[in-house]
Design an enzyme around this catalytic site. Structure first.
Site, PDB file in Angstrom:
ATOM      1  CG  ASN A   1      37.294  49.447  75.421  1.00  0.00           C
ATOM      2  OD1 ASN A   1      36.330  49.562  76.254  1.00  0.00           O
ATOM      3  ND2 ASN A   1      37.913  49.994  74.598  1.00  0.00           N
TER       4      ASN A   1
ATOM      5  CD  GLU B   1      34.375  50.284  73.424  1.00  0.00           C
ATOM      6  OE1 GLU B   1      34.946  51.220  72.587  1.00  0.00           O
ATOM      7  OE2 GLU B   1      34.651  49.026  73.297  1.00  0.00           O
TER       8      GLU B   1
ATOM      9  CG  ASP C   1      40.967  49.873  65.219  1.00  0.00           C
ATOM     10  OD1 ASP C   1      40.035  49.622  65.550  1.00  0.00           O
ATOM     11  OD2 ASP C   1      41.472  50.983  64.788  1.00  0.00           O
TER      12      ASP C   1
END
Length: 503
Positions: A218, A221, A288
């Protein structure tokens, strides 16, 4: 495994109808999910006062539920989308571990390859909620790397499952399961076998995932790992290319919340896909959901761009829901396939919606009719069929073959109009009360699900040739054969259009 960026050409991105065809193949995808399994608990109640002991709210619980989180949530999303998931992870010998085992065992579409490790707690996050507001989160976990026995047990489970998977997902939540020993061993094994690996990273050094084909960080990150802000398209592109070099992989997909996602591939211009979310209620678990959709689409044979677009659409649905939420195959089809149609004409519905409407019509004592076909070009014969069908019932459902179904039945040159166009035209017909689509060669499953009172077909059939006739008659319904007008058929019309002109 080499990834194809696009299946329809670099200047022709896939349409929603083409993407819907991929979704219908999700059931063929087999995905091995390896990573940190988490139990998500939700304690929900009401708050009416502050504690006299400290300036904190007093929660009176009314509901207590738990669901699968972390790598287990990826597996749950895969199963909900219609794919088959194998879950490798670690739980402890505790109540939370029992809950995880129970949830996995009772979820169709997930095969458990969980490893129980004594003296290691199951990772559990308990959220205390009032309405949509989170008051407190309690985390019970360890982030210590697996010991040698745990490592060997996890790798044994991985080895036993690799042969059953098309795609491998590494779901890293930094809880110690994907420690150096496990991660290195998995990537070495999958690289040797030529397996497609998607890594959802948490480590600040992306080089740890070298050997993975696709990385899905993301915005936060990728910023931590590359020290490049990814707020804007150009920076997201640059950060993705730095991450790509670190992993040696084939693609990096940077998820950017409300800004959508950026797909960076080797020797390709970056693709920036805007979010398809209508509204954002909660981003929990959206990553997820995106990884799950990406893996299922690739496992079903989609090109990377198609898979990324499907993942983007699925994540857009997820963020519109409260809490860690899954997205079903039908919800995704609705967004891709029927979104514009439902806005234009409420007659067009998914099978699930059709079942609800038929149940309501039956509760009101209305007689429901059912007709089906390709309806590629509407001609006078169709108009007569629909009019007489509607005269035999109070509400008429027309089930249309999808484009894929028409091609199987009529050949590669058909249909002349895609399913969205055909559904729009059919919904405009006054005798028709509801339009839905079926992908099978026959509408038998749909007939059995809807249980119409009247089954309508043209008189070129006999009752014993009509699909679903025995079922409808068995529950007290009847079959109506409508006399067709001669000289009117789609095939005949096409033949006349394509015949060479006489001199």
């Amino acid at each position: 495994m080499n990834l194809s960026l696009v299946s329809t050409g670099p200047t022709s991105p896939p349409t929603d109808i083409q993407l819907a065809a991929v979704v219908r193949a999700f059931h063929t995808a087999r995905v091995l999910v390896i990573g940190d399994v988490i139990l998500d608990r939700y304690v929900t109640g009401s708050v009416h006062r502050l504690s006299p002991e400290a300036p904190i709210p007093v929660l009176r619980p009314a509901d207590n539920r738990c669901t699968l989180g972390g790598a287990a949530n990826v597996a749950l999303n895969i199963a909900t989308l219609g794919g088959q998931a194998i879950l490798v992870g670690v739980v402890g010998n505790d109540a939370a571990g029992d809950d995880v085992e129970r949830l996995v065992r009772t979820t169709p579409g997930i095969a458990s390859a969980l490893v129980r490790i004594p003296n290691r707690p199951t990772t559990a996050k308990t959220r205390f909620m009032t309405g949509s507001h989170q008051l407190l989160r309690l985390d019970e976990e360890t982030t210590a790397p697996l010991d040698q026995d745990g490592l060997l047990a996890v790798m044994e489970a991985v080895e036993a499952s690799l042969g059953d998977a098309d795609v491998i997902v590494l779901s890293d939540y930094a809880k110690g399961v994907l420690c150096d020993g496990v991660l290195d061993a998995i990537l070495a094994r999958t690289t040797k076998a030529g397996l497609l690996v998607i890594a959802d990273p948490k480590r600040p050094d992306f080089a740890a995932y070298r050997g993975a084909a696709i990385l899905t960080p993301n915005e936060h990150e990728v910023r931590v790992a590359t020290r490049i802000e990814a707020d804007h398209d150009a920076e997201a592109d640059r950060a993705g290319r730095v991450a790509l070099e670190a992993t040696g992989g084939q693609a990096v997909l940077v998820t950017r919340s409300a800004k959508g996602l950026t797909l960076v591939c080797r020797d390709q211009d970056a693709l920036h896909l805007p979010t398809r979310a209508r509204e954002v209620a909660d981003v929990s678990g959206a990553g997820d959901t995106l990884v799950a959709a990406l893996s299922v689409a690739l496992g079903a044979g989609a090109a990377l761009l198609d898979a990324a677009m499907l993942a983007n659409a699925t994540a857009g649905i997820s963020v519109g829901k409260q809490g860690t939420a899954t997205v079903s195959r039908q919800e995704l089809l609705d967004v891709l396939h029927l979104d514009d149609l439902v806005t234009t004409d409420r007659k067009v519905a998914s099978l699930e919606d059709a079942i609800e409407r038929v149940a309501e019509w039956h509760r009101r004592g209305l007689k429901v009719g059912f007709a089906n076909g390709c309806f590629d070009l509407i001609h006078p014969g169709h108009v007569r069929l629909l009019s007489e069908a509607r005269a035999a019932c109070d509400r008429l459902i027309v089930a249309l073959n999808t484009d894929a179904s028409v091609k199987r039945l009529k050949g590669p040159s058909r249909p002349l109009q895609n399913e969205m166009a055909r559904a729009t035209v059919m919904a405009s017909m006054s005798p028709v009360d509801l339009v839905t689509l079926f992908d099978e060669d026959t509408p038998l499953e749909m007939i059995q699900a809807l249980r119409p009172d009247v089954l309508v077909k043209g008189s070129d059939y006999t009752v014993d040739q009509v699909v679903g006739a025995k079922d409808v008659q068995a529950w007290g319904g009847k079959v109506v054969l409508v006399t067709l007008r001669e000289g009117h058929s789609t095939t005949g019309t096409i033949r006349r259009m394509t015949a060479p002109a006489e001199n």
